[in-house]
Design an enzyme around this catalytic site. Structure first.
Site, short mmCIF file in Angstrom:
data_model
loop_
_atom_site.label_atom_id
_atom_site.label_comp_id
_atom_site.label_asym_id
_atom_site.label_seq_id
_atom_site.Cartn_x
_atom_site.Cartn_y
_atom_site.Cartn_z
N PRO A 1 0.93 -1.34 0.35
CA PRO A 1 0.50 -0.03 -0.34
C PRO A 1 1.15 1.39 0.22
O PRO A 1 1.62 1.66 0.68
CB PRO A 1 -1.04 0.20 1.19
CG PRO A 1 -0.40 -1.50 1.86
CD PRO A 1 0.91 -2.10 1.42
N GLU A 2 0.05 2.26 -1.15
CA GLU A 2 1.73 3.27 -1.01
C GLU A 2 0.00 5.05 -1.03
O GLU A 2 -1.32 4.18 -0.53
CB GLU A 2 2.08 3.51 -2.06
CG GLU A 2 2.65 3.11 -2.37
CD GLU A 2 3.41 2.73 -3.78
OE1 GLU A 2 4.06 4.02 -4.95
OE2 GLU A 2 4.20 1.88 -4.49
N ARG B 1 1.92 -11.50 6.68
CA ARG B 1 3.20 -11.85 6.79
C ARG B 1 4.45 -10.72 7.73
O ARG B 1 5.13 -10.71 8.56
CB ARG B 1 4.61 -10.76 5.11
CG ARG B 1 4.07 -11.60 3.99
CD ARG B 1 4.81 -11.15 3.04
NE ARG B 1 6.21 -11.36 3.00
CZ ARG B 1 7.15 -10.79 2.10
NH1 ARG B 1 6.60 -10.48 0.80
NH2 ARG B 1 8.37 -11.67 2.44
#
Ligand SMILES: [Zn+2]
Length: 276
Positions: A2-3, A113
């Site tokens: 995500p940016e 993760r």
């Protein structure tokens, strides 16, 4: 990963749903997402109400009553989920933290993760932390002249400059690639080599791609979801990222992938010449 557009999408949705709600309790399934013991995190959060939801760079900020703040960074695979239907089929997989809210369904943080994190700050502490980040690309106070002078201060390759959160906040590899394509700038060019005209083209390209991606609710390559669990719609609009070997939509030449600073960069060799 995500940016800015993906985080902004989550923030806009949650900003319409969470303010005014009280956090009745918090259950931490994955303590490694925190930087403090579960007990102090829980004590610091429980009973506070959520006053606002905002974004700084790639961080989601929940302002809580009592001048405290909860920062959520999604890392690579984090999701912050809220709303009806989120738990319809039972708790979602990879649940990390569950916030029980008064008068609403829960707020859930899931992360496959677990490179994401949830951090508590006082408003003062966060103010200091926030000053270490670069300017927001969509802030109108970031003029072309100021952007150019920031670039002048560094000899880093422009792609590395864009990824450095202390230089400019919110850009990752996808939107760096797309911004550089739109600006017609080769990713390995030294930042201080860009002319005023090129800096302006890059800033314009970066802003247009970020704004279009926000309207499309972000890019889902694999893991990213909106706060209601949906995929973002910008993926098909990407012009260079992940498209090596395919034709450039502007000049039809095959796009290239190069690797430097341990990461792939995608570019059109004609639209983004290496030297000017
Ligand atoms: Zn091209």
């Amino acid at each position: 990963v995500p940016e800015l557009p993906e985080v902004e999408t989550v923030v806009r949705q949650l900003a319409g749903e969470l303010p005014g709600l009280e956090i009745l309790d918090v259950v931490v399934q994955r303590p490694d997402l925190l930087r403090e013991p579960v007990s102090s995190f829980r004590t610091g959060i429980r009973g506070r109400s959520i006053e606002s939801v905002s974004r700084r760079g790639k961080n989601i900020l929940l302002a809580l009553s009592g001048s405290s703040l909860l920062l959520v960074n999604l890392g690579m695979t984090g999701r912050l989920l809220h709303g009806k239907g989120i738990e319809r089929q039972g708790p979602p997989p990879y649940l990390g933290v569950r916030f029980l809210l008064g008068g609403s369904g829960p707020l859930l943080y899931t992360d496959v993760r677990r490179f994401g994190h949830l951090l508590r700050y006082s408003q003062e502490e966060w103010g200091e932390e926030s000053r270490r980040l670069g300017p927001e690309p969509l802030d109108p106070e970031l003029t072309a002249g100021r952007f150019h002078s920031l670039l002048q201060a560094s000899r880093s390759p422009i792609r590395s400059w864009l990824l450095d959160q202390t230089r400019i906040a919110g850009i990752g590899n996808i939107y760096a690639a797309e911004s550089l394509f739109r600006g017609g700038i080769h990713p390995t060019r030294p930042a201080n080599d860009l002319s005023m005209v090129e800096s302006e083209a890059l800033l314009r390209g970066m802003r247009s791609v970020l704004q279009e991606a926000i309207l499309a609710r972000g890019t889902t390559l694999r893991d990213y979801r909106t706060a209601s669990g949906e995929e973002g719609g910008f993926g098909p609009t990407l012009e260079v990222y992940g498209r090596e070997g395919e034709a450039c939509r502007r000049c039809k030449l095959p796009l290239e992938r190069i690797v430097f600073a341990n990461r792939s960069a995608f570019l059109c060799p004609r639209c983004q010449p290496e030297s000017t």
